[in-house]
Design an enzyme around this catalytic site. Structure first.
Site: not given
Ligand code: NBP
Length: 470
Positions: A126, A189, A192-193, A196
């Site tokens: 987080s 986690k 936590h959410n 939130e």
């Molecule tokens: P996203 O949740 O938006 O995921 C994007 C990534 O997943 C990209 O690298 C994308 O590749 C890859 N991806 C997908 Br979609 N499908 C795929 C597949 N079939 N094979 C390989 N790669 C794949 O990214 P994020 O916001 O960085 O979050 C990552 C994780 O962390 C998630 O589980 C999210 O819930 C969690 N999280 C996010 C936050 C936040 O603030 N954003 C906070 C805390 C936790 P591509 O570029 O080729 O589409």
């Protein structure tokens, strides 16, 4: 230490940079290779960051035992990445799922991977974009020996917990600790959410009352929230960002006023409510927050019915000038009771799953880096360490005039037709747990009446039945 990282979305890219800044040799892979190229172009100079263009290549580059963190969308993307990388892994390698996977999915994947000698750590992270780069709160669960291998790097990457003076043991001082086996890290986690969700809804309700009933402008609200977020009792990340939101203008207009009043969700709030039901824990504030988002999303329906005026108390029941102070109490006490619901979810699941989790440690690693970080968590940490003064402090905060003001705000909402689902839920939660008697004797009687379910008695052991129609 070498680290392989799959997924260069917002979180993955920033976490890769964080690891490199902390001395790791990081090898990054992204399904869409243009993203990898852009990442390397922008950030390779920050540290040891190298691109790889296939998962086979990634595994070939990393020395055994490999450590690879998945930072991809929860669900199918995690399954796809694991299936694709698995043929290239060897016994003893460690996969870390750093996304928001459901803890039961993590447990299933752990079982499958352990059969092949691969460890999977389910690690909730987080802190959003800034936290991932500068220091998130990380909640790893799974095989302890795998955790010990990743600890030296990840402890450096984590946020400070602000408790350096406390004897916390383990990884004290940093928002990183071994949560427990199995899916415990992702469970923590998820909770936590859920918290939130609850706090965000409570802050939104405070805004609703102050805007509609108090007639306060965005400028006024910005000042009030900035003042509250600087106080000992309400200091928190979510209060700080709220103060900034109220002040933000673009092209001379407040951004907040341009935003549609309908909030979506990705599902972790609902998961929390589902899990709470499964474990038999009441989390009414979190559930109310999920419901509130659902109701907000029916904008057209709400607009259609908005001509229905409430039959409300006409005269001002409270002078407007006292409103901010009483809303502040309602918000603080409602938030205290939301953390209580989350902590109870941790305790009950911990006992049922036999995770041997130290719940005080979870409160500690939530004190920095994460979205729910707040001053209140210090008291929760200490209370769960057994510090009676901390428990007393939390009890005392919910008493006296502050409690009366909390009741006034909830009553005001009811009188004036302002929905306050989360604040009312927090107050009912508090009142239910301070009631020696609740009316569920009648519910038992009704169940026995129509379904012969039987009932328990106060003064005698056993299951009793009455023929109610005679
Ligand atoms: P996203 O949740 O938006 O995921 C994007 C990534 O997943 C990209 O690298 C994308 O590749 C890859 N991806 C997908 Br979609 N499908 C795929 C597949 N079939 N094979 C390989 N790669 C794949 O990214 P994020 O916001 O960085 O979050 C990552 C994780 O962390 C998630 O589980 C999210 O819930 C969690 N999280 C996010 C936050 C936040 O603030 N954003 C906070 C805390 C936790 P591509 O570029 O080729 O589409």
């Amino acid at each position: 230490m070498q680290l392989g990282l799959i997924g260069l979305g917002t979180m993955g890219a920033n976490l890769a940079r964080n690891a490199a800044r902390n001395g790791a040799d990081v090898f990054v892979f992204n399904r869409t290779s243009e993203k990898t190229d852009a990442f390397i172009k922008d950030y390779a100079k920050e540290g040891s960051l190298e691109a790889v263009y296939s998962l086979a290549g990634l595994c070939k580059t990393l020395k055994s035992p490999r450590v690879i963190i998945l930072m991809v969308k929860a669900g199918d993307a995690v399954n796809a990445c694991i299936s694709e990388v698995l043929p290239h892994l060897s016994k003893g390698d460690i996969l870390i799922d750093g996304g928001n996977s459901h803890y039961r999915h993590t447990e299933r994947r752990q079982e499958e991977l352990e059969q092949k000698g691969i460890h999977l750590l389910g690690m909730g992270i987080s802190g959003g974009e800034v936290g991932a780069l500068e220091g998130p709160s990380m909640m790893p669960g799974g095989d302890k020996s795998a955790y010990e291998k990743i600890e030296p790097l990840f402890i450096k990457m984590a946020a400070d917990d602000g408790s350096a003076s406390l004897t916390t043991g383990g990884a004290g001082g940093k928002c990183f600790t071994y949560v427990g086996p199995g899916g415990s890290g992702h469970y923590v986690k998820m909770v936590h959410n859920g918290i939130e969700y609850g706090i965000m809804q409570l802050i939104a309700e405070a805004y609703h009352v102050l805007k509609v009933e108090g007639g306060l402008s965005n400028e006024d609200l910005g000042k009030i929230f900035a003042e509250w977020s600087a106080s000992d009792d309400l200091r928190s990340f979510l209060m700080e960002i709220t103060a900034k939101v109220f002040k933000k203008k673009e092209s001379g207009k407040f951004v907040l006023d341009q935003i549609k009043d309908a909030a979506g969700q990705k599902g972790t709030g609902k998961w929390t409510t589902d899990a709470a039901m499964e474990y038999g824990v009441a989390v009414p504030t979190i559930t109310a927050a999920v419901d509130a988002r659902i109701m907000s999303s029916t904008k057209e329906f709400r607009v259609m019915r908005s001509g229905i005026a409430p039959v409300s108390v006409e005269e001002d029941s409270l002078p407007k000038e006292v409103l901010p102070d009483i809303v502040r109490s309602a918000l603080e006490l409602s938030i205290i009771n939301t953390y209580a619901q989350g902590m109870q979810m941790l305790s009950v699941a911990n006992a049922k799953e036999d995770w041997q989790m130290q719940t005080s440690e979870v409160a500690r690693i939530w004190r920095g880096g994460c979205i729910i970080r707040s001053a209140i968590l210090e008291h929760y940490q200490k209370a769960f360490e057994g510090d009676k003064a901390a428990s007393e402090h939390l009890r005392e905060r919910c008493s006296g005039d502050r409690q009366l003001e909390w009741r006034h705000v909830v009553a005001l909402g009811a009188e004036r037709g302002i929905p306050l689902p989360a604040m009312s839920a927090s107050l009912s939660y508090y009142d239910s747990y301070r009631s020696a008697w609740l009316p569920q004797n009648l519910v038992q009687a009704q169940r026995d009446f129509f379904g012969a379910h039987g009932y328990e008695k106060l003064d005698e052991e056993g299951n009793f039945h009455t023929n109610w129609n005679l």
